[in-house]
Design a protein around this motif. Structure first.
Motif, PDB file in Angstrom:
ATOM      1  N   GLU A 134      35.342 -26.677  60.846  1.00 22.17           N
ATOM      2  CA  GLU A 134      34.779 -26.772  59.494  1.00 22.17           C
ATOM      3  C   GLU A 134      34.178 -25.442  59.059  1.00 22.17           C
ATOM      4  N   LEU A 135      33.483 -24.771  59.978  1.00 21.03           N
ATOM      5  CA  LEU A 135      32.918 -23.451  59.683  1.00 21.03           C
ATOM      6  C   LEU A 135      34.035 -22.455  59.361  1.00 21.03           C
ATOM      7  N   PHE A 136      35.071 -22.476  60.166  1.00 23.40           N
ATOM      8  CA  PHE A 136      36.225 -21.586  59.975  1.00 23.40           C
ATOM      9  C   PHE A 136      36.797 -21.744  58.567  1.00 23.40           C
ATOM     10  N   PHE A 137      37.061 -22.982  58.168  1.00 25.19           N
ATOM     11  CA  PHE A 137      37.681 -23.211  56.863  1.00 25.19           C
ATOM     12  C   PHE A 137      36.701 -23.008  55.711  1.00 25.19           C
ATOM     13  N   SER A 138      35.426 -23.264  55.932  1.00 30.80           N
ATOM     14  CA  SER A 138      34.459 -23.019  54.860  1.00 30.80           C
ATOM     15  C   SER A 138      34.297 -21.522  54.603  1.00 30.80           C
ATOM     16  N   ARG A 139      34.476 -20.718  55.631  1.00 32.98           N
ATOM     17  CA  ARG A 139      34.362 -19.263  55.482  1.00 32.98           C
ATOM     18  C   ARG A 139      35.593 -18.651  54.812  1.00 32.98           C
ATOM     19  N   LYS A 140      36.739 -19.311  54.875  1.00 34.51           N
ATOM     20  CA  LYS A 140      37.976 -18.756  54.285  1.00 34.51           C
ATOM     21  C   LYS A 140      37.771 -18.343  52.830  1.00 34.51           C
ATOM     22  N   SER A 141      37.051 -19.161  52.083  1.00 35.43           N
ATOM     23  CA  SER A 141      36.876 -18.873  50.658  1.00 35.43           C
ATOM     24  C   SER A 141      36.041 -17.611  50.426  1.00 35.43           C
ATOM     25  N   ILE A 142      35.112 -17.295  51.322  1.00 33.38           N
ATOM     26  CA  ILE A 142      34.287 -16.099  51.091  1.00 33.38           C
ATOM     27  C   ILE A 142      35.080 -14.817  51.300  1.00 33.38           C
ATOM     28  N   TYR A 143      36.205 -14.921  51.998  1.00 32.31           N
ATOM     29  CA  TYR A 143      37.031 -13.734  52.234  1.00 32.31           C
ATOM     30  C   TYR A 143      38.094 -13.539  51.150  1.00 32.31           C
ATOM     31  N   SER A 144      38.076 -14.382  50.126  1.00 32.89           N
ATOM     32  CA  SER A 144      39.100 -14.296  49.087  1.00 32.89           C
ATOM     33  C   SER A 144      38.954 -13.027  48.233  1.00 32.89           C
ATOM     34  N   SER A 145      37.769 -12.430  48.224  1.00 37.95           N
ATOM     35  CA  SER A 145      37.576 -11.156  47.522  1.00 37.95           C
ATOM     36  C   SER A 145      37.923 -10.024  48.478  1.00 37.95           C
ATOM     37  N   HIS A 146      39.013  -9.333  48.202  1.00 36.41           N
ATOM     38  CA  HIS A 146      39.454  -8.217  49.041  1.00 36.41           C
ATOM     39  C   HIS A 146      40.475  -7.390  48.261  1.00 36.41           C
TER      40      HIS A 146
END
Length: 177
Positions: A134-146
């Motif tokens: 759940e942590l892994f997938f919740s963090r995916k969205s924060i990396y969308s800015s690149h």
């Protein structure tokens, strides 16, 4: 975007290889390598796990934010951030404006194979595999800015650094010939 005057910032989930890749990439690009976790560990003279336990995540993140702001003023660097750095919106915004952000992406199945090597990470302590997923997938969205995304599945750290180097070279950005 001309990145010759911008630091390169590596982001991604914990254990994806930001530190290892950053060190190799900095050498290839003839830049200084800065590892945020190591920098913070040096400031507190203790490891990340002990910092989290002694001072808490809030203090760790505040220190991280200050150092990232400081290092974003240095153009010829490769900065390996912590996996949670981009949780701070101001850090994310500054990195996107002042740096060239490269997201090292990995699938859950590939990352899960690394789990036995990562059990000492503070955010994984006492968590079930489902909690970690759940942590892994919740963090995916924060990396969308690149500015650039590199898929790391099946690649070793040298291959990841080479892939970044080639992408930058293709775009004619700050790569030695």
């Amino acid at each position: 975007m001309n990145i010759q005057k911008k630091p390169i910032v590596l982001i991604g989930f914990m254990g994806v290889g930001k530190s290892s890749v950053g060190k190799i990439l900095a050498t290839k690009l003839k830049r200084k390598w800065i590892d945020m976790d190591q920098t913070i560990e040096q400031k507190f003279d203790m490891n990340v796990e002990t910092i989290f336990h002694t001072y808490g995540e809030k203090t760790f993140r505040e220190t991280e934010r200050k150092f990232i702001s400081q290092f974003l003023r240095q153009s010829s660097t490769v900065i390996s951030t912590g996996g949670g750095s981009f949780l701070q919106m101001d850090v994310q915004k500054k990195c996107m404006e002042k740096g060239f952000v490269i997201f090292l992406d990995i699938t859950w199945d590939s990352w899960k194979k690394r789990l036995p090597l990562l059990k000492n990470r503070p955010l994984l302590q006492g968590k079930s595999e489902q909690d970690i997923k759940e942590l892994f997938f919740s963090r995916k969205s924060i990396y969308s800015s690149h500015h650039l995304k590199i898929d790391t599945d099946g690649l070793n750290i040298n291959e990841i650094a080479d892939a970044i180097f080639q992408k930058l070279k293709e775009k004619n950005k700050d790569c030695p010939k």
